[in-house]
Design an enzyme around this catalytic site. Structure first.
Site, PDB file in Angstrom:
ATOM      1  N   CYS A  34      31.028  11.276  -0.908  1.00 23.76           N
ATOM      2  CA  CYS A  34      30.496  11.798   0.464  1.00 23.76           C
ATOM      3  C   CYS A  34      29.517  10.826   1.096  1.00 23.76           C
ATOM      4  O   CYS A  34      29.146  11.200   2.426  1.00 23.76           O
ATOM      5  CB  CYS A  34      30.350  13.069   0.671  1.00 23.76           C
ATOM      6  SG  CYS A  34      31.952  13.998   0.653  1.00 23.76           S
ATOM      7  N   HIS A  56      21.450  20.177  -6.278  1.00 21.87           N
ATOM      8  CA  HIS A  56      22.113  18.749  -6.130  1.00 21.87           C
ATOM      9  C   HIS A  56      22.063  17.994  -4.887  1.00 21.87           C
ATOM     10  O   HIS A  56      23.135  18.080  -4.092  1.00 21.87           O
ATOM     11  CB  HIS A  56      23.485  18.946  -6.416  1.00 21.87           C
ATOM     12  CG  HIS A  56      24.379  17.779  -6.738  1.00 21.87           C
ATOM     13  ND1 HIS A  56      25.737  17.634  -7.005  1.00 21.87           N
ATOM     14  CD2 HIS A  56      23.894  16.671  -7.304  1.00 21.87           C
ATOM     15  CE1 HIS A  56      26.147  16.426  -7.078  1.00 21.87           C
ATOM     16  NE2 HIS A  56      25.160  15.593  -7.302  1.00 21.87           N
ATOM     17  N   ASP A  68      19.639  12.426  -5.137  1.00 22.01           N
ATOM     18  CA  ASP A  68      20.503  13.114  -6.271  1.00 22.01           C
ATOM     19  C   ASP A  68      20.209  14.674  -6.627  1.00 22.01           C
ATOM     20  O   ASP A  68      21.016  15.463  -6.560  1.00 22.01           O
ATOM     21  CB  ASP A  68      20.920  12.245  -7.545  1.00 22.01           C
ATOM     22  CG  ASP A  68      22.125  12.867  -8.197  1.00 22.01           C
ATOM     23  OD1 ASP A  68      23.299  13.374  -7.374  1.00 22.01           O
ATOM     24  OD2 ASP A  68      22.142  13.087  -9.463  1.00 22.01           O
ATOM     25  N   ARG A 128      28.661   1.649 -12.657  1.00 20.08           N
ATOM     26  CA  ARG A 128      27.417   2.307 -12.205  1.00 20.08           C
ATOM     27  C   ARG A 128      26.066   1.218 -12.128  1.00 20.08           C
ATOM     28  O   ARG A 128      26.215   0.303 -12.728  1.00 20.08           O
ATOM     29  CB  ARG A 128      26.750   3.343 -12.947  1.00 20.08           C
ATOM     30  CG  ARG A 128      27.702   4.622 -12.953  1.00 20.08           C
ATOM     31  CD  ARG A 128      27.259   5.613 -11.773  1.00 20.08           C
ATOM     32  NE  ARG A 128      28.381   6.331 -11.761  1.00 20.08           N
ATOM     33  CZ  ARG A 128      28.071   7.537 -10.872  1.00 20.08           C
ATOM     34  NH1 ARG A 128      26.917   7.818 -10.329  1.00 20.08           N
ATOM     35  NH2 ARG A 128      29.004   8.405 -10.590  1.00 20.08           N
ATOM     36  N   LYS A 158      21.763  15.504 -15.221  1.00 20.56           N
ATOM     37  CA  LYS A 158      22.455  16.813 -14.579  1.00 20.56           C
ATOM     38  C   LYS A 158      22.241  17.969 -15.590  1.00 20.56           C
ATOM     39  O   LYS A 158      22.331  18.986 -15.370  1.00 20.56           O
ATOM     40  CB  LYS A 158      24.079  16.581 -14.707  1.00 20.56           C
ATOM     41  CG  LYS A 158      24.487  15.194 -14.100  1.00 20.56           C
ATOM     42  CD  LYS A 158      24.243  15.484 -12.518  1.00 20.56           C
ATOM     43  CE  LYS A 158      24.652  14.351 -11.662  1.00 20.56           C
ATOM     44  NZ  LYS A 158      24.308  14.724 -10.128  1.00 20.56           N
ATOM     45  N   ARG A 216      31.577  11.642 -16.390  1.00 19.26           N
ATOM     46  CA  ARG A 216      31.196  12.819 -16.857  1.00 19.26           C
ATOM     47  C   ARG A 216      32.337  13.550 -17.380  1.00 19.26           C
ATOM     48  O   ARG A 216      33.503  13.352 -16.570  1.00 19.26           O
ATOM     49  CB  ARG A 216      30.601  14.019 -15.718  1.00 19.26           C
ATOM     50  CG  ARG A 216      29.191  13.324 -15.631  1.00 19.26           C
ATOM     51  CD  ARG A 216      28.612  14.574 -14.507  1.00 19.26           C
ATOM     52  NE  ARG A 216      29.069  14.408 -13.359  1.00 19.26           N
ATOM     53  CZ  ARG A 216      30.059  15.305 -12.923  1.00 19.26           C
ATOM     54  NH1 ARG A 216      30.272  16.534 -13.949  1.00 19.26           N
ATOM     55  NH2 ARG A 216      30.438  15.355 -11.706  1.00 19.26           N
ATOM     56  N   TYR A 271      27.886   8.022 -22.042  1.00 18.77           N
ATOM     57  CA  TYR A 271      27.931   7.885 -20.421  1.00 18.77           C
ATOM     58  C   TYR A 271      27.248   8.670 -19.551  1.00 18.77           C
ATOM     59  O   TYR A 271      27.180   9.841 -19.716  1.00 18.77           O
ATOM     60  CB  TYR A 271      29.569   7.630 -19.972  1.00 18.77           C
ATOM     61  CG  TYR A 271      29.521   6.845 -18.750  1.00 18.77           C
ATOM     62  CD1 TYR A 271      29.810   5.490 -18.799  1.00 18.77           C
ATOM     63  CD2 TYR A 271      29.260   7.343 -17.504  1.00 18.77           C
ATOM     64  CE1 TYR A 271      30.169   4.598 -17.708  1.00 18.77           C
ATOM     65  CE2 TYR A 271      29.616   6.507 -16.499  1.00 18.77           C
ATOM     66  CZ  TYR A 271      30.236   5.145 -16.735  1.00 18.77           C
ATOM     67  OH  TYR A 271      30.159   4.360 -15.582  1.00 18.77           O
ATOM     68  N   SER A 287      30.669  14.551  -4.596  1.00 14.53           N
ATOM     69  CA  SER A 287      30.860  13.273  -4.784  1.00 14.53           C
ATOM     70  C   SER A 287      31.806  12.437  -3.897  1.00 14.53           C
ATOM     71  O   SER A 287      32.613  13.277  -3.277  1.00 14.53           O
ATOM     72  CB  SER A 287      31.248  13.013  -6.380  1.00 14.53           C
ATOM     73  OG  SER A 287      32.383  13.412  -6.457  1.00 14.53           O
TER      74      SER A 287
HETATM   75  O1  O2Y Z   1      29.765   9.759 -14.152  1.00 12.38           O
HETATM   76  C1  O2Y Z   1      28.681   9.892 -14.654  1.00 12.38           C
HETATM   77  O2  O2Y Z   1      28.286  10.333 -15.632  1.00 12.38           O
HETATM   78  C2  O2Y Z   1      27.623  10.089 -13.577  1.00 12.38           C
HETATM   79  S1  O2Y Z   1      27.771  11.501 -12.557  1.00 12.38           S
HETATM   80  C3  O2Y Z   1      26.610  11.164 -11.251  1.00 12.38           C
HETATM   81  C4  O2Y Z   1      25.552  10.318 -11.522  1.00 12.38           C
HETATM   82  C5  O2Y Z   1      24.751  10.115 -10.579  1.00 12.38           C
HETATM   83  C6  O2Y Z   1      24.836  11.272  -9.451  1.00 12.38           C
HETATM   84  N1  O2Y Z   1      25.550  11.860  -9.367  1.00 12.38           N
HETATM   85  C7  O2Y Z   1      26.425  12.064 -10.474  1.00 12.38           C
HETATM   86  C8  O2Y Z   1      27.531  13.187 -10.030  1.00 12.38           C
HETATM   87  O3  O2Y Z   1      28.513  13.408 -10.753  1.00 12.38           O
HETATM   88  O4  O2Y Z   1      27.306  14.035  -9.124  1.00 12.38           O
HETATM   89 MN    MN Z   2      25.118  13.695  -8.229  1.00  9.81          MN
END
Ligand code: O2Y
Ligand code: MN
Length: 603
Positions: free
Chosen positions: A264, A240, A287, A379, A220, A70, A211, A262
Site C-alpha cells: 500500500c 506497525h 515500519d 529488498r 517483526k 516471512r 531472510y 503490505s
Molecule cells: O519478507 C520479509 O521478511 C520482510 S517483511 C517486512 C520487511 C520490512 C517491512 N515490513 C515488512 C512486512 O512484512 O510488513
Molecule cells: Mn512492515
C-alpha cells in the site's frame, strides 16, 4: 571464549547456547564499522555477497530460492493457553515447541561462528527503548542488524551487570560437517523452519531461515510480536506504523502515524514530498512505531529502528525519488538482479532494462526471459541516516507527539479516498475492520478482500480481541488529548479499472485536509462510513483530475456499504467472546447508518 561483559545472566545464556549449538567460535559484536567491513568482506570472499562496482560500499546477496520472505505458516505464538495466542496466530505449547526446537538447535552451528549481537530498539537510554541480544550464525544478519538497530558496546554498557534484555536466538539451521563446503545462502527445509515467540518469558527462537523478518529478530519478532505483549501489560502501544512529520507553510508541525498492509506504499508515504506549495515533510520511520502517553497526556512516538528494509521492485525515481537517492551508496541489496556493469536492477525501477543481467537466482537473464530478474520481495537495507528527508528529530529519545493516526488499505471500490472517524471508538472500529485487496499479481485478477486489522494481522503477538480492547482502553486514558483517526484509500478505481487518484506526492493534499480538520478550518460531510471532505475543501490546483473524479473518490454509497457488513460480522465472529462489546456496538451503529442511508434518495 572471551566475554567482554560483566552481566552474569547474559554470559550464562551465551555459554548455554554455545554448548547446545556447538559453534566453531564465538564473536561478541561491538557494532563498529570495522566489524561490519570485516564480516561483509568475509561474505564476499565466501561467495555469499557480491560487491557492487557501480555503488560505493554496496553489496548484493542472493537467497536460497526457498527462503525469500516471512513465513507466516511457520510463525508461532507459544503461550501456556492457546486462547491467549488467539485465532490470529499459530500455536504450539511452549514445552512441546521447545523440545522440538532444542533438537534442531543441537549442534546446528557446527563449523560456523556464533555471533552475539547486543542491540537496542530505540535510542539507548530512551524511556521507550528495549534491549535485545541476538545470537545468530548468519553473517548476513550481523550486517543487516548493524544497519537496522543500534548494535554494540554502548548497549552492553547500558545493560550493566543485571539489566533486562530480550534473548533472541537464531540459526540458519545448516550445520557443516568437517571439510563440508558451505552454501552461499544456507538455510533449513520449510518443515524445519520455526519463528517462535514465547511472550510469557519475552523470548524469541528462530530456526531455519536467513531472510528478513524471520531472521532480523529486532524487527517483526521483538518490535511487534513481543513488544505488543509488553506494551499491553505496561500500557503503551507497539504498532506497525510509519511516522511522518508534516510542516505547514506557517511552520506548524503535525505528526502522523500510519498503519497500512503490505503493497500500500507505506515506505513511499513515509518519504512523501508534498506537492502543495509551502508544505514540507520529514521522515521518522517507515515500519514500526512505539507510542506511550507522556506527562502532557499525549501519545508520543519513537521509531525503534535505525534503518529501512524496503521492497526494491517498484521503487523508482517516479514513485520514491528520496529512496532512490538514499540507495546510491552503503546499501545491502537482497535478491535484486545484477547488471553486467556491476549495478543492481529490478522491475519497475524506471531505469533502462538491461539487455543482459544475472537474475536473483544467479542465472543469465535477458528481457525475453519468462521470469522477473529480481524477486518481487527483493529488498534494500539502508540506514535512516542516509535518508535525504530524515527528520532532525528522528532519534529524539522522548519521541514526537502524534496528532493524526491513519489507517488504510488497497480497495478498488466502496471505501472513500479519506474518511475521518466520529470519535476514538469509531476510529478503533475503522482500524479493526481495515481491509485490502491482494494485487492481481498475487491472486490472478480476483481482487479478494482480506481483513488486516491495524495492519497487525501477522504481527499481533496475542489474541486480536484483546488487542482491540487495549486500543479502546488507550483511548479512554487519552480522552480529549487523543490523536484524530482517519482512514484513507489511495487506490479507488473508475469502472474502466483506472486509478482515480494520482497518489504519491499528491497524497499531501489529503494530509493537508486532515490538518485543516484539526485546526477546525473546514467542515465535513456526515456519511454512514464517517466524516468525508466537501469536494471544495480538497486543494486540486495543478492536478489534472477529471471533473467527476473527486466526487467519485469521496462518494460513500450506503448500498455498497451494505456489502461490507456481513464480512465484518463474520470476521468479528472469528474472535468469539474476546471481541470487545464496544466494537459490537460500533458494528450495530454502522448497520443503522447504512440502513438510514439506503432510505435517502441518493443512498
Ligand atoms: O519478507 C520479509 O521478511 C520482510 S517483511 C517486512 C520487511 C520490512 C517491512 N515490513 C515488512 C512486512 O512484512 O510488513
Ligand atoms: Mn512492515
Amino acid at each position: 571464549m572471551e566475554f567482554p561483559c560483566g552481566h552474569k545472566g547474559l554470559v550464562k545464556w551465551v555459554e548455554e547456547t554455545a554448548a547446545m549449538c556447538r559453534p566453531e567460535r564465538v564473536h561478541w559484536c561491538d557494532g563498529s564499522r570495522k566489524e561490519y567491513d570485516e564480516v561483509m568482506a568475509e561474505s564476499v570472499r565466501k561467495g555469499s555477497a557480491v560487491a557492487l562496482e557501480r555503488r560505493p560500499d554496496s553489496f548484493l546477496f542472493r537467497s536460497d530460492p526457498s527462503d525469500v520472505a516471512r513465513v507466516e505458516s511457520r510463525t508461532y505464538i507459544s503461550t501456556s493457553s492457546p486462547e491467549d495466542a488467539g485465532p490470529n496466530n499459530n500455536w504450539i505449547h511452549p514445552d512441546k515447541l521447545k523440545e522440538k526446537m532444542r533438537k534442531l538447535y543441537s549442534g546446528c552451528m557446527r563449523g560456523r561462528t556464533l555471533y552475539v549481537i547486543p542491540f537496542s530498539m530505540g535510542p539507548v537510554g530512551s524511556p521507550l527503548a528495549r534491549t535485545g541480544i541476538q545470537i545468530t550464525d548468519s553473517p548476513y544478519v550481523v550486517c543487516n542488524m548493524h544497519m537496522m538497530t543500534r548494535v554494540g558496546n554502548e548497549v552492553i554498557k547500558a545493560l550493566g551487570t543485571d539489566g533486562e534484555f530480550i534473548p533472541c536466538l537464531h540459526s540458519v539451521g545448516y550445520p557443516l560437517k568437517p571439510g563440508q563446503k558451505d552454501l552461499p545462502w544456507p538455510c533449513a527445509p520449510m518443515e524445519d523452519k520455526y519463528i517462535s515467540h514465547f511472550p510469557e518469558e519475552n523470548l524469541i527462537w528462530s530456526y531455519g531461515s536467513g531472510y528478513g523478518g524471520n531472521a532480523l529478530l529486532g524487527k517483526k519478532c521483538l518490535s511487534l510480536r513481543i513488544a505488543s505483549n509488553i506494551a499491553r501489560r505496561e500500557g503503551w502501544m507497539a504498532e506497525h506504523m510509519l511516522i511522518l512529520r508534516l510542516i505547514s507553510p506557517e511552520g506548524r508541525k503535525y505528526h502522523i502515524a500510519g498503519a497500512f498492509p503490505s503493497a500500500c506504499g507505506k515506505t513511499n508515504l513515509s518519504m512523501i514530498q508534498p506537492t502543495i506549495p509551502g508544505w514540507r515533510s520529514e521522515t521518522l520511520g517507515d515500519d514500526i512505531c512505539w507510542m506511550k502517553i507522556r506527562e502532557d497526556g499525549r501519545l508520543h512516538a519513537i521509531n525503534p529502528e535505525t534503518g529501512f528494509f524496503g521492497v526494491a521492485p517498484g521503487t523508482a525515481r517516479s514513485t520514491n525519488p528520496v529512496a532512490m537517492e538514499m540507495l546510491e551508496r552503503n546499501t545491502i541489496f537482497t535478491n535484486c538482479a545484477l547488471t553486467d556493469e556491476g549495478n543492481v536492477w529490478w522491475e519497475d525501477m524506471g531505469e533502462p532494462i538491461p539487455s543482459h543481467a544475472i537474475d536473483w537466482k544467479g542465472r543469465d537473464w535477458n528481457p525475453q526471459s519468462n521470469e522477473p530478474a529480481a524477486h518481487p520481495n527483493a529488498r534494500f537495507t539502508v540506514p535512516i541516516s542516509q535518508c535525504p528527508t530524515k527528520s532532525p528529530d528522528w532519534e529524539d529519545p522522548e519521541g514526537v507527539p502524534i496528532d493524526i493516526i491513519l489507517f488504510g488499505g488497497r480497495r478498488s471500490g466502496v471505501i472513500p479516498l479519506v474518511c475521518e472517524s466520529f470519535d476514538w471508538d469509531h476510529g478503533v472500529f475503522m482500524g479493526a475492520t481495515a481491509s485490502s485487496e491482494a494485487t492481481a499479481a498475487i491472486l490472478d485478477k480476483v481482487a479478494a478482500v482480506r481483513r488486516d486489522p491495524f495492519a497487525m494481522k501477522p504481527f499481533c503477538g496475542y489474541h486480536m480481541g484483546d488487542y482491540f480492547q487495549h486500543w479502546l482502553e488507550m483511548g479512554d486514558r487519552l480522552g480529549d488529548r487523543a490523536p484524530r483517526i482517519f482512514y484513507v484509500n489511495w487506490f479507488r478505481k473508475d469502472p474502466k479499472g483506472r486509478f482515480l487518484w494520482p497518489g504519491f506526492g499528491e497524497n499531501s493534499r489529503i494530509l493537508k485536509w486532515m490538518c485543516d480538520r484539526l485546526e477546525r478550518k473546514v467542515e465535513a460531510v456526515q456519511t454512514p462510513a464517517g466524516l468525508v471532505p466537501r469536494v471544495e475543501d480538497i486543494a486540486t490546483n495543478g492536478l489534472s483530475l477529471g471533473k467527476d473524479a473527486l466526487p467519485e473518490l469521496l462518494r460513500v454509497s450506503a448500498r455498497d456499504w451494505e456489502g461490507e457488513l456481513e464480512p465484518i460480522q463474520d470476521f468479528f465472529g472469528e474472535l468469539g467472546s474476546r471481541l470487545p462489546l464496544r466494537l459490537r456496538y460500533q458494528l450495530e451503529a454502522l448497520k443503522r447508518r447504512v440502513k438510514d442511508g439506503r432510505s435517502c434518495p441518493e443512498g
